[in-house]
Scaffold this motif. Structure first.
Motif, PDB file in Angstrom:
ATOM      1  N   ALA A 251     -73.928  11.342  -3.217  1.00  0.00           N
ATOM      2  CA  ALA A 251     -73.643  10.957  -4.607  1.00  0.00           C
ATOM      3  C   ALA A 251     -72.156  11.003  -4.877  1.00  0.00           C
ATOM      4  O   ALA A 251     -71.594  10.160  -5.589  1.00  0.00           O
ATOM      5  CB  ALA A 251     -74.387  11.897  -5.564  1.00  0.00           C
ATOM      6  N   SER A 252     -71.480  11.984  -4.295  1.00  0.00           N
ATOM      7  CA  SER A 252     -70.033  12.128  -4.500  1.00  0.00           C
ATOM      8  C   SER A 252     -69.305  10.915  -3.934  1.00  0.00           C
ATOM      9  O   SER A 252     -68.363  10.395  -4.547  1.00  0.00           O
ATOM     10  CB  SER A 252     -69.543  13.400  -3.810  1.00  0.00           C
ATOM     11  N   ALA A 253     -69.756  10.425  -2.740  1.00  0.00           N
ATOM     12  CA  ALA A 253     -69.110   9.254  -2.131  1.00  0.00           C
ATOM     13  C   ALA A 253     -69.295   8.014  -2.982  1.00  0.00           C
ATOM     14  O   ALA A 253     -68.374   7.186  -3.120  1.00  0.00           O
ATOM     15  CB  ALA A 253     -69.690   9.042  -0.727  1.00  0.00           C
ATOM     16  N   GLU A 254     -70.479   7.845  -3.568  1.00  0.00           N
ATOM     17  CA  GLU A 254     -70.758   6.685  -4.416  1.00  0.00           C
ATOM     18  C   GLU A 254     -69.814   6.674  -5.630  1.00  0.00           C
ATOM     19  O   GLU A 254     -69.233   5.647  -5.979  1.00  0.00           O
ATOM     20  CB  GLU A 254     -72.206   6.721  -4.889  1.00  0.00           C
ATOM     21  N   ILE A 255     -69.683   7.770  -6.287  1.00  0.00           N
ATOM     22  CA  ILE A 255     -68.849   7.833  -7.497  1.00  0.00           C
ATOM     23  C   ILE A 255     -67.370   7.751  -7.134  1.00  0.00           C
ATOM     24  O   ILE A 255     -66.562   7.188  -7.879  1.00  0.00           O
ATOM     25  CB  ILE A 255     -69.155   9.123  -8.284  1.00  0.00           C
ATOM     26  N   ARG A 271     -66.279  16.903  -9.736  1.00  0.00           N
ATOM     27  CA  ARG A 271     -67.324  17.899  -9.985  1.00  0.00           C
ATOM     28  C   ARG A 271     -68.376  17.876  -8.884  1.00  0.00           C
ATOM     29  O   ARG A 271     -68.901  18.923  -8.465  1.00  0.00           O
ATOM     30  CB  ARG A 271     -67.957  17.644 -11.347  1.00  0.00           C
ATOM     31  N   LEU A 272     -68.724  16.672  -8.396  1.00  0.00           N
ATOM     32  CA  LEU A 272     -69.703  16.561  -7.315  1.00  0.00           C
ATOM     33  C   LEU A 272     -69.165  17.185  -6.023  1.00  0.00           C
ATOM     34  O   LEU A 272     -69.899  17.828  -5.261  1.00  0.00           O
ATOM     35  CB  LEU A 272     -70.069  15.095  -7.082  1.00  0.00           C
ATOM     36  N   THR A 273     -67.854  17.003  -5.789  1.00  0.00           N
ATOM     37  CA  THR A 273     -67.239  17.624  -4.619  1.00  0.00           C
ATOM     38  C   THR A 273     -67.318  19.154  -4.712  1.00  0.00           C
ATOM     39  O   THR A 273     -67.651  19.842  -3.744  1.00  0.00           O
ATOM     40  CB  THR A 273     -65.774  17.180  -4.487  1.00  0.00           C
ATOM     41  N   ASP A 274     -67.009  19.690  -5.925  1.00  0.00           N
ATOM     42  CA  ASP A 274     -67.099  21.148  -6.141  1.00  0.00           C
ATOM     43  C   ASP A 274     -68.528  21.622  -5.924  1.00  0.00           C
ATOM     44  O   ASP A 274     -68.757  22.693  -5.328  1.00  0.00           O
ATOM     45  CB  ASP A 274     -66.652  21.507  -7.564  1.00  0.00           C
ATOM     46  N   ALA A 275     -69.512  20.830  -6.433  1.00  0.00           N
ATOM     47  CA  ALA A 275     -70.911  21.207  -6.284  1.00  0.00           C
ATOM     48  C   ALA A 275     -71.307  21.260  -4.812  1.00  0.00           C
ATOM     49  O   ALA A 275     -72.082  22.129  -4.373  1.00  0.00           O
ATOM     50  CB  ALA A 275     -71.798  20.229  -7.036  1.00  0.00           C
ATOM     51  N   TYR A 276     -70.773  20.347  -4.045  1.00  0.00           N
ATOM     52  CA  TYR A 276     -71.069  20.306  -2.614  1.00  0.00           C
ATOM     53  C   TYR A 276     -70.615  21.601  -1.945  1.00  0.00           C
ATOM     54  O   TYR A 276     -71.359  22.235  -1.177  1.00  0.00           O
ATOM     55  CB  TYR A 276     -70.382  19.097  -1.970  1.00  0.00           C
ATOM     56  N   TYR A 277     -69.383  22.002  -2.236  1.00  0.00           N
ATOM     57  CA  TYR A 277     -68.851  23.218  -1.608  1.00  0.00           C
ATOM     58  C   TYR A 277     -69.584  24.477  -2.120  1.00  0.00           C
ATOM     59  O   TYR A 277     -69.774  25.445  -1.377  1.00  0.00           O
ATOM     60  CB  TYR A 277     -67.352  23.325  -1.844  1.00  0.00           C
ATOM     61  N   ASP A 278     -69.982  24.471  -3.422  1.00  0.00           N
ATOM     62  CA  ASP A 278     -70.772  25.592  -3.951  1.00  0.00           C
ATOM     63  C   ASP A 278     -72.098  25.700  -3.204  1.00  0.00           C
ATOM     64  O   ASP A 278     -72.546  26.800  -2.848  1.00  0.00           O
ATOM     65  CB  ASP A 278     -71.046  25.400  -5.446  1.00  0.00           C
ATOM     66  N   LEU A 279     -72.750  24.543  -2.980  1.00  0.00           N
ATOM     67  CA  LEU A 279     -74.037  24.551  -2.271  1.00  0.00           C
ATOM     68  C   LEU A 279     -73.851  25.017  -0.825  1.00  0.00           C
ATOM     69  O   LEU A 279     -74.703  25.735  -0.277  1.00  0.00           O
ATOM     70  CB  LEU A 279     -74.650  23.153  -2.292  1.00  0.00           C
ATOM     71  N   GLU A 280     -72.723  24.624  -0.224  1.00  0.00           N
ATOM     72  CA  GLU A 280     -72.463  25.070   1.139  1.00  0.00           C
ATOM     73  C   GLU A 280     -72.336  26.599   1.177  1.00  0.00           C
ATOM     74  O   GLU A 280     -72.891  27.262   2.060  1.00  0.00           O
ATOM     75  CB  GLU A 280     -71.183  24.420   1.659  1.00  0.00           C
TER      76      GLU A 280
END
Length: 557
Positions: A251-255, A271-280
């Motif tokens: 989703a982050s790549a699409e946006i 925000r999607l990038t931050d969410a990715y790292y939080d999930l990691e």
């Protein structure tokens, strides 16, 4: 001396102000007119017991004020100087107020004083002999105090010293007794304390460890459930296909591809990038927790054994490990005390012996002083009693040795033989009411010679006397008034006619309330009042009253 008295809202008194002078004052009036209320008001002024029941019905506060002239009161002036209180022209104003809440306020020259300090001051100004005070002579325990009050300053200091040294010795004696008792119980108690200490020491308790152990045990008991939930969460977040991380990254790549078209897209991509790292991070944390989950069954058994030990100890030493460790501190302190007990007991017994010796020395000096004082007191009492129509009465102070006390090593009881040829008998068992009144007056007269109190109030000191005896009492009070201000409530015409100032206390009903008033009588007023007191034919009584006043004036010119 008391020069002016103001009373407001006390019992039947609404408001009154009356002046007093030097010399002998008589307060007369019908029974129930309120003479005792006036005396109660003066007692209140002097620091006596207060009660909201004294307040006149319907009022919220009662008030009494006295103005004193201190020209003849050096001790009172000295006391006031010690309290940093200045009296202009040697005039002192005392007041006392009671509220309907029961609160009592004492003031000296307008400033609030504590009651005990206030009472120390008033004791230097007036001595009030209450209506039934002579009955205290029926109690032998009061006699030693009367004897001591006859002594001078040095004797009174001896009485105080003995009281102080007895207190010091008694406190050390009690401490020695406590230590001796503990010493006898030492062996048995030490054995028990050592057992408790060993049990607690061997447990190697750590403050609040039961909370950590309970948490660790709960993790063990729920290990299967925890593992299942963590594995499922880890798969969904990190390792499944597609995982939450994969979906968010896509989703982050699409946006991100359209982020240059609108600032909002750029923000969402960030925000999607931050969410990715939080999930990691969440995934890695879940993995670490999974790897750290307890799986050693032996450890679970250790925890259960430890918690069981703590529970067993808690039944004896306290609810928590903190309480148990506090108990251990107390046990260690007691054991230290026991170790030092022999030394403490030795030192305490030496201190007790020293303080007892100091008491014995002071008490011996006081005994000698009392024996000497008793001889003078006996002679003075016999002289005063002779003046009070008890001529020939023998008076004796019987000093009897007793165990050590705060009052010394003896008790006192007064013995009298009012009739010639009769043996001495205890005053408390043989004196009549009239004799008690005269004996008390004699004691007060003797006492006044050794104190600096300038004023004295007698409330019905004439109980049980009449005729010649009443005349003798009146003459004695007139003689006392040469050097002291005397106020006397009386029902006897002999005493009233002997006074230099006479006041009539009356009660009147105005149609709605009953009130007590007091007035200073002029010569005609005195003749009328004394005639009433004489009774019989009023006109004849007035002639007799006038003769009594004239004779008393001429006798004392």
């Amino acid at each position: 001396m008391l020069s002016e008295l103001t009373v407001r809202n006390i019992a039947l008194i609404n408001q009154l102000t009356i002046s007093f002078f030097s010399g002998f004052h008589a307060l007369t009036g019908e029974t129930g007119a309120g003479k005792s209320i006036l005396i109660d008001s003066i007692s209140l002024l002097l620091g006596g017991k207060s009660s909201k029941e004294m307040i006149r019905t319907g009022e919220k506060r009662a008030f009494v004020e006295g103005i004193f002239n201190l020209n003849d009161s050096p001790e009172a002036l000295s006391f006031l100087e010690q309290q940093d209180t200045v009296c202009e022209n040697n005039e002192l104003i005392l007041s006392r107020e009671i509220t309907d809440s029961g609160r009592s306020i004492c003031r000296v020259n307008g400033l609030v004083w504590q009651l005990n300090l206030y009472q120390q001051l008033t004791s230097l100004l007036m001595d009030l002999h209450g209506q039934h005070a002579h009955q205290s002579l029926m109690n032998d325990k009061t006699h030693l105090g009367y004897l001591d009050s006859f002594g001078g300053k040095d004797h009174i200091e001896l009485v105080y010293t003995v009281k102080q040294r007895y207190s010091e010795w008694h406190s050390k004696h009690l401490e020695s007794e406590r230590l001796r008792k503990l010493s006898l119980e030492k062996s048995e108690k030490m054995e028990f304390l050592m057992y408790q200490k060993k049990e607690l020491d061997s447990a190697h308790l750590v403050r609040n460890e039961e909370e950590e152990l309970t948490h660790e045990r709960d993790m063990f008991r729920n290990a299967e459930k925890i593992t299942s939930r963590i594995d499922s969460a880890y798969d969904q977040v990190y390792s499944s296909s597609p995982s939450a991380m994969h979906l968010v990254k896509s989703a982050s790549a699409e946006i991100l591809d359209i982020s240059g078209l609108d600032p909002r897209f750029s923000e969402l991509a960030s925000r999607l990038t931050d969410a990715y790292y939080d999930l990691e991070d969440i995934g890695l944390t879940l993995r670490d927790i999974r790897n750290e989950l307890p799986s050693d069954e032996d450890r679970l058994e250790e925890i259960e054994v430890r918690l069981d030990l703590i529970r067993r100890l808690s039944r004896k030493y306290g609810a928590t490990t903190g309480d148990m460790l506090d108990k251990l501190d107390v046990i260690n302190s007691l054991l230290n005390d026991f170790d030092d007990m022999d030394t403490l007991l030795y030192e305490c017994e030496k201190a007790e012996e020293k303080s007892r010796s100091a008491y014995d020395d002071a008490a011996a000096v006081l005994t000698a002083s009392r024996k000497k004082l008793a001889g003078h007191f006996e002679k003075e009492m016999e002289k005063q009693l002779a003046d009070l129509n008890m001529s020939g009465t023998r008076f004796y102070v019987n000093l009897v040795s007793c165990d050590a006390s705060s009052a010394g090593n003896e008790t006192a009881s007064f013995m009298i033989s009012p009739n010639r040829g009769e043996s001495m008998q205890p005053l408390s068992k043989t004196a009549s009411g009239g004799e008690l009144s005269r004996i008390m007056l004699a004691i007060k007269t003797v006492g006044m010679q050794s104190t600096g109190v300038p004023s004295m109030i007698f409330d019905e000191i004439d109980t049980g006397i009449s005729g010649v005896t009443a005349q003798k009492v009146a003459e004695k009070m007139r003689a006392l008034s040469v050097n002291k201000q005397i106020l006397c409530v009386t029902h006897l015409q002999q005493i009233a006619s002997m006074a230099q100032h006479q006041y009539l206390v009356e009660k009147a009903f105005d149609g709605s309330r009953t009130s007590t008033s007091i007035s200073l009588l002029d010569e005609q007023g005195r003749i009328s009042e004394i005639a009433r007191m004489l009774g019989g034919d009023y006109e004849s009584a007035k002639v007799h009253a006038a003769d009594m006043l004239k004779m008393n004036v001429s006798d004392h010119q």
